[in-house]
Design a protein around this motif. Structure first.
Motif, PDB file in Angstrom:
ATOM      1  N   LEU A 170       0.928  -1.195   0.038  1.00  0.00           N
ATOM      2  CA  LEU A 170      -0.140  -0.065   0.023  1.00  0.00           C
ATOM      3  C   LEU A 170       0.906   1.235   0.057  1.00  0.00           C
TER       4      LEU A 170
ATOM      5  N   HIS B 288      -5.917   9.382  -2.293  1.00  0.00           N
ATOM      6  CA  HIS B 288      -4.909   9.102  -1.375  1.00  0.00           C
ATOM      7  C   HIS B 288      -4.351  10.166  -0.616  1.00  0.00           C
TER       8      HIS B 288
ATOM      9  N   MET C 114      -4.359   9.464   3.119  1.00  0.00           N
ATOM     10  CA  MET C 114      -4.400   8.130   3.465  1.00  0.00           C
ATOM     11  C   MET C 114      -3.340   7.570   4.407  1.00  0.00           C
TER      12      MET C 114
ATOM     13  N   ALA D 117     -10.065   6.696  -1.359  1.00  0.00           N
ATOM     14  CA  ALA D 117      -9.067   6.615  -0.146  1.00  0.00           C
ATOM     15  C   ALA D 117      -8.381   7.875   0.184  1.00  0.00           C
TER      16      ALA D 117
ATOM     17  N   TYR E 270      -8.360   7.211   3.871  1.00  0.00           N
ATOM     18  CA  TYR E 270      -8.406   5.865   4.443  1.00  0.00           C
ATOM     19  C   TYR E 270      -7.557   5.563   5.692  1.00  0.00           C
TER      20      TYR E 270
ATOM     21  N   TYR F 154     -10.270   0.606  -2.175  1.00  0.00           N
ATOM     22  CA  TYR F 154     -10.092   1.590  -0.958  1.00  0.00           C
ATOM     23  C   TYR F 154     -11.250   2.820  -0.950  1.00  0.00           C
TER      24      TYR F 154
END
Length: 256
Positions: free
Chosen positions: A10, A105, A108, A132, A135, A159
């Motif tokens: 990830l 992201h 994230m 995400a 997230y 996600y």
């Protein structure tokens, strides 16, 4: 061991995304300038793309497009901030930009330790919140402002925008421009009650999957479809009322 490998994968994915951005820093946040994010849809297997979803079109990916005077927040200068305030506008080198996107992201959190991020305020110009974006953070409540038109879907990895936010108890929608609650959007959150705003037509697959404390859902009259596993394992639910216009309910939508 498997968990560590998963987290490393990830992290590498997120770093590869962020490293492609040329960004500026304003008041502790990183931005892409003259950029606006959107979901792109494709016509089944055909390589035609649209910024609007129509019958037969499916979500393909998110993309930052060049739009003069817009800015997308892509992260924080702090590795683990405790609070984030996304402003309505920023000024850089004498030019003012409307902050209209939160990039995929952006905040994230993928670490073996707990996220410090408990408080987020989203500015009133934000129209797009990427997949995400929050997230794994420790946010406890979130308000989606009236300006928001889209939230992103990570169809490859699943996600959600607020996925794995296990401390998230309260979600307030001010927007009526949103059409989709995307894939895995609030999966695993601690939400106890949710009112889906009018205007939403689709609740996508796994959107509230694993929300074990959810006891009450208020659906909008505009709802057409509830996706597969949308509320799977929402074990505290005892009753729901489906709107008359909702004609499609996916496999295991309320299983468990």
């Amino acid at each position: 061991m498997k968990k560590r490998i998963f987290l490393i994968c990830l992290l590498l994915q997120t770093l590869s995304i962020i490293s492609t951005y040329a960004y500026v820093t304003v008041n502790g946040l990183k931005y892409e300038l003259d950029t606006k994010y959107t979901n792109l849809y494709r016509l089944n297997a055909v390589g035609y793309y649209s910024e609007e979803i129509n019958e037969g079109w499916i979500h393909d990916h998110e993309e930052g497009l060049y739009v003069d005077g817009h800015a997308a927040v892509i992260g924080s200068t702090s590795e683990n901030p405790s609070s984030i305030t996304i402003p309505k506008t920023i000024t850089y080198q004498g030019k003012t930009y409307n902050v209209t996107s939160i990039a995929p992201h952006a905040f994230m959190y993928i670490s073996m330790t707990k996220s410090n991020l408990t408080s987020v305020s989203i500015g009133s110009n934000v129209e797009f919140i990427g997949s995400a974006a929050f997230y794994g953070t420790s946010i406890q409540s979130i308000t989606i402002p009236a300006s928001v038109k889209e939230m992103g879907s990570d169809i490859k990895f699943g996600y959600g925008v607020f996925g794995n936010c296990s401390d998230l108890k309260k979600v307030t929608f001010k927007t009526t421009q949103l059409r989709h609650i995307p894939i895995s959007c609030f999966g695993g959150a601690a939400i106890t009650a949710i009112t889906i705003p009018e205007g939403v037509t689709h609740i996508d697959a796994g959107a509230f999957m694993g929300c074990t404390k959810l006891t009450q859902i208020n659906f909008p009259k505009t709802l057409h479809k509830i996706g597969a596993s949308a509320f799977q394992n929402a074990e505290a639910l005892t009753s729901i009322t489906i709107p008359e216009g909702c004609h499609i309910i996916g496999d295991q939508a309320f299983y468990g």
